[in-house]
Design an enzyme around this catalytic site. Structure first.
Site, short mmCIF file in Angstrom:
data_model
loop_
_atom_site.label_atom_id
_atom_site.label_comp_id
_atom_site.label_asym_id
_atom_site.label_seq_id
_atom_site.Cartn_x
_atom_site.Cartn_y
_atom_site.Cartn_z
N ASP A 208 41.06 37.66 48.68
CA ASP A 208 42.50 37.25 48.34
C ASP A 208 43.06 36.70 49.19
O ASP A 208 42.93 36.87 50.50
CB ASP A 208 43.26 38.57 47.60
CG ASP A 208 42.47 39.39 46.49
OD1 ASP A 208 41.95 38.83 45.57
OD2 ASP A 208 42.37 40.55 46.85
N ASP A 247 39.21 34.47 45.03
CA ASP A 247 39.54 35.91 44.17
C ASP A 247 41.08 35.54 43.98
O ASP A 247 41.39 34.38 43.43
CB ASP A 247 39.26 37.05 44.99
CG ASP A 247 39.31 38.15 44.10
OD1 ASP A 247 39.51 38.27 42.78
OD2 ASP A 247 39.01 39.16 44.62
N ASP A 251 47.17 39.67 45.45
CA ASP A 251 46.83 40.90 44.73
C ASP A 251 47.33 41.99 45.26
O ASP A 251 47.22 42.20 46.51
CB ASP A 251 45.28 41.19 44.69
CG ASP A 251 44.60 40.35 43.62
OD1 ASP A 251 45.28 39.51 43.06
OD2 ASP A 251 43.43 40.44 43.31
N ARG A 303 46.85 36.01 34.84
CA ARG A 303 47.24 36.93 35.78
C ARG A 303 48.50 36.45 36.60
O ARG A 303 48.31 36.10 37.79
CB ARG A 303 46.27 37.22 36.79
CG ARG A 303 44.94 38.06 36.25
CD ARG A 303 43.89 38.51 37.15
NE ARG A 303 42.95 39.19 36.60
CZ ARG A 303 41.92 39.45 37.58
NH1 ARG A 303 41.94 39.82 38.67
NH2 ARG A 303 41.00 40.39 36.68
#
Length: 430
Positions: A208, A247, A251, A303
């Site tokens: 991430d 990714d 997050d 997302r």
């Protein structure tokens, strides 16, 4: 506490003395304003504002950044990033490519031949090429995974501070501020193939761009996060799946809590922001309290965010779905036990994207929404989602069980849309 009060007073005096738009204003000792989202709860978020002069660093390369981070120590520290720092460099500052990390005979060609589902089947990869992939990935991780400890402020200097190729990891740390940074292209040289016994598998990546894991009291402000330089859309297809290299952009997982993300820009990416990483991670209950306000999500496939368990206040954000956004899936993901309170968000979308496409529900049902604009027109996301629900998703309810109290002024969606377009992202601090 006395040091924290002195730091805050110094910041206030600095603001009184320096014009609001002056070039070069020192933002390094700024602290999160009172009531500015969940990160203001309790002790608030001050980052490294209490750092002494010996722990204020200006860094221009990876080696300097690693020294300043001090192995993720809790010592109050301020790190100022000047210019562009490339995490994929050796100790002498020379750039490292994927070939420099490859070891033990790893090659993409050999890996693909070894684990082709037509011959390998649906078992997880194992054996020499997977072992070589893991060893190669470990070599890259040593360079690009950078641990951020408690009581740390990392800020970009000026309008062009860039951190490229790194994964900033705030793990089990408290009281962290990340501001005015362009973080881009956390590129994984060695994705792993994950077969699926029920059909095609997928490629999974490691990094991430910013990862909060067990982190508390974190303020992310005026950050730009993207895949700039290596968009996944231009990667090849292997085993009928896009060979993903990235990714999440940001997050927030593993019991992280009390986070404010403001005036930031998330762009040109697939899975932008995951809040809560598993449907069975019941230890996240009562945590994952996050505020997202005045952020821009542009050319993001999905997302933005997807939420499990968390109480998320989502207000005054701007969503831009491009005309060529044929891969677009959804923006707001309502998952297990999530409680999202959305207010006055604005969406811009091309003709092939419908209002019903903006929200996707899995095991979650709670989404409050009000003041939403879609291409300039007011819409009710819940009513439209439930009316067009094909049966594969659960109906939504507006009862989320809580009402946000920690927030700045909530603008109309129309006003916020204009402000965010002008002011979100790195290099745009007022």
């Amino acid at each position: 506490m006395r040091g924290r009060h002195i730091a805050v007073l110094a910041g206030v005096l600095g603001l009184l003395c320096v014009p609001a738009h002056a070039e070069g204003r020192d933002i390094s000792r700024d602290t999160l304003p009172a009531n500015d989202g969940w990160a203001a709860y309790g002790t608030g978020t001050t980052g490294g504002a209490a750092a002494d002069d010996a722990h204020v660093h200006t860094v221009t390369d990876r080696a300097g950044l690693v020294r300043a981070l001090d192995n993720g120590s809790d010592t109050p520290k301020i790190i100022k990033i000047a210019g562009t720092i490339d995490a994929n460099t050796d100790d002498d500052g020379s750039h490292l490519g994927c070939a420099d990390y490859a070891t033990d005979g790893y090659s993409t060609k050999k890996y693909l031949a070894a684990y082709d589902p037509r011959t390998w089947g649906s078992a997880r990869p194992s054996g020499p090429q997977e072992e070589a992939r893991q060893a190669s990935a470990a070599k890259q991780a040593e360079r690009v995974a950078l641990t951020v400890g408690s009581n740390t402020t990392i800020v970009g200097l000026g309008k062009k501070a860039v951190l490229k190729g790194a994964s900033l990891q705030v793990r089990n740390a408290d009281n962290v501020i990340l501001r005015n940074l362009d973080v881009r292209d956390a590129y994984d040289c060695f994705p792993v193939w994950q077969p699926n016994t029920g059909g095609l598998g997928d490629w999974k990546t490691a990094y991430d761009t910013i990862w909060l894991s067990g982190a508390t009291h974190v303020w992310v402000d005026h950050v730009t996060a993207s895949d700039q330089g290596h968009p996944d859309a231009k990667e090849p297809t292997y085993f009928a799946r896009n060979y993903l290299r990235h990714d999440g952009l940001l997050d927030i997982t593993n019991g992280s809590d009390l986070v404010t993300v403001s005036w930031s820009r998330f762009a040109d990416h697939d899975k932008a922001m995951l809040i809560g990483n598993g449907d069975t991670v019941t230890g996240d209950r009562g945590k994952l309290r996050v505020t997202l306000h005045h952020n821009e999500f542009e050319s993001v496939v999905q997302r933005a965010p997807r939420v499990r368990f968390g109480q998320v206040h989502l207000y005054n954000n701007r969503y831009v779905i491009p005309e060529d956004g044929g891969d677009y899936r959804y923006s707001i993901g309502v998952s297990t036990e999530s409680a999202i309170h959305g207010e006055n968000n604005a969406f811009h979308a091309p003709g092939h994207v419908e209002v019903a496409d903006l929200v996707k529900s899995w095991n979650g049902t709670a989404l409050h929404q009000s003041g939403t604009l879609f291409n300039g027109f007011p819409v009710d996301l819940l009513a439209i989602h439930n009316a067009y629900n094909s049966g594969s998703e659960r109906d939504l309810t507006a009862d989320v069980g809580w009402t946000p109290t920690l927030h700045t002024k909530i603008d109309s969606a129309e006003a916020a849309d204009r402000k965010v377009a002008r002011g979100a992202g790195a290099g745009r601090l007022p």
